[in-house]
Enzyme design. Sequence first.
Site, PDB file in Angstrom:
ATOM      1  N   SER A  76       0.947  -1.128  -0.135  1.00  0.00           N
ATOM      2  CA  SER A  76      -0.053   0.070   0.020  1.00  0.00           C
ATOM      3  C   SER A  76       1.031   1.361   0.012  1.00  0.00           C
ATOM      4  O   SER A  76       1.622   1.423  -0.944  1.00  0.00           O
ATOM      5  CB  SER A  76      -1.046  -0.207   1.104  1.00  0.00           C
ATOM      6  OG  SER A  76      -1.968   1.074   1.071  1.00  0.00           O
ATOM      7  N   ASP A 123      -5.057   2.930  -4.046  1.00  0.00           N
ATOM      8  CA  ASP A 123      -6.486   2.848  -3.525  1.00  0.00           C
ATOM      9  C   ASP A 123      -6.949   4.339  -2.754  1.00  0.00           C
ATOM     10  O   ASP A 123      -7.879   4.479  -2.605  1.00  0.00           O
ATOM     11  CB  ASP A 123      -6.722   1.654  -2.414  1.00  0.00           C
ATOM     12  CG  ASP A 123      -5.889   1.898  -1.249  1.00  0.00           C
ATOM     13  OD1 ASP A 123      -4.671   2.413  -1.278  1.00  0.00           O
ATOM     14  OD2 ASP A 123      -6.328   1.485  -0.074  1.00  0.00           O
TER      15      ASP A 123
HETATM   16 MG    MG Z   1      -3.071   1.780  -0.504  1.00  0.00          MG
END
Ligand code: MG
Length: 406
Positions: free
Chosen positions: A50, A198
Site C-alpha cells: 500500500s 487505493d
Molecule cells: Mg493503499
Amino acid sequence: VSGEMAQNALSSGLTALGLNVTLVGVAPTPTVLHAASAYDADGCLTITASHNPAEWNGVEFALKRGQLMSGDDRARFQQLVESGAPSLAPWDAVGEINQRHDAIELHLARILALSSVNLTAIERRGLRIVVDSVNGAGSVISPSLLSRLGVETIPLYCEPTGRFPRSPEPSDESLAALKETVLRENADLGFAHDADADRLVFVNERGEFVPEEYTFAFVADVLLKRDKRPLITTVVTGALLDDVAAKHGVKVVRTPVGVGYVVEKMRELGASVGGESTGGVVIPGTHLTTDGIAAIAVIVSGLASFEGTMSEWVGRWNEYHLLRTKLPLASRDQIDAALEHAATMYPDAVVERMDGVKIVLNDGWIVVRPSGTEPVLRVFAESVSRERAELLLTRTRDAMKQFVGA
Ligand code: MG
C-alpha cells in the site's frame, strides 16, 4: 520490485493446494478486487504494501468475488492460520496458473459507466490535470482514465517500475514535484496516489497540497446531491465530513478504523458513499473498496460542474485542524491502562469506546488507539483552532508516554 517473487511463491503454494490461479499483472488494489468479482473468483490475494516504504511488501486477502473481510471474517481467518497448514493436493490434482490481461480495461469500463460521471460537463470545461502515480500500480490506469474522460493529462511518475521517486505515502511533504508541475503546466489540479492507488489526494491550481480529508469530502459533495442514503466513515474522520453530510441532509454513521468495517456497514445499511480520513473513498457502483481511480472520475465530474476553481471549492468549507502522531509500543501489555487513563483526562468529555478511546469535547475531539498494522499507539486530535488541536495532541501524547514503554 519484490512483487514478482512474492507472486511466484504464492502461486506455487496455492496450486499445491489444488487451487487454480489467475494472474492479472501489475494493477491497483481496487482493480484486482474488481477483477475477482468480474471473474467470479473464490478468493483474492493482492500483493502490496500500500502506502508503506518500498522495502516492505505484503498480501491483502479478500473473500469470494473480492469481498473485503468483516471483523468476524478476520477472526475466522486468524483461527484458520493458527490451526496449522492445510493438506496438499495429490500430484495429479495440483492447480493451474493462467494470466488475464483485461483487469484494467474492465475496471475502467465500470468507472466510466458510473451515473456520477458527466462526460459532457468535463468536455465543456476543458480541464488540464497532472497525475502522480509514484511509479506504482496506478501508473497505467489513471492517465488512461483521465484521457478517456476528455481531460488534457500530464503524467508524472507514471512508469510502473515499482522504483518510487518519492515517499509512496502522498502527503504535503512528499508531493513537491507534483506542486511544481501543476504550477509550471498551469494545470487545474494535480492528483497523487499511494503505491497501490487505493488512495487519492490532490493539489489545487495554486500548487498547494489539500489535506487528505478533502478527497472524501469532495466525492461526498458530488454523490450526496442525488443520493440521500447514509454516509459511512470511521471514528477518526473529522467534522468536515459531518458538514458535507449536513449540507445535503444525509446521516453520518461511524465505524472502527479500517476499510473492512466501513464496507461491512455500507452493505448493512445501503450507503451513498464511504471513506476514511486518509484519502480512501468507497464509491457504490464500483467494487466496494477504497478506489483512488474511481475517485478521480467523480472529482473531475464534480469540478467540471462547479463554477469555480479547486481552491474556491475548498474555501467554501469550515477549516478544521486534524492532527495525528504515533508512539512506538515496546509492549502491548499497557494498552488497556493507557486507554483507561486517556478516558479520564477530560472529566466533562463524552467518552466513546468503539475503537480505542474517543474523547469528544465542546471544541474538538481526541482518539487514542493501537494501530492494526504497526506496533504503535496512534493519537489524533481535531479542533477549529490549530493551537487548541496542538495542545490536545501533545497533552494526550505526553500522558500516554508513561504507558507505552517508549
Ligand atoms: Mg493503499
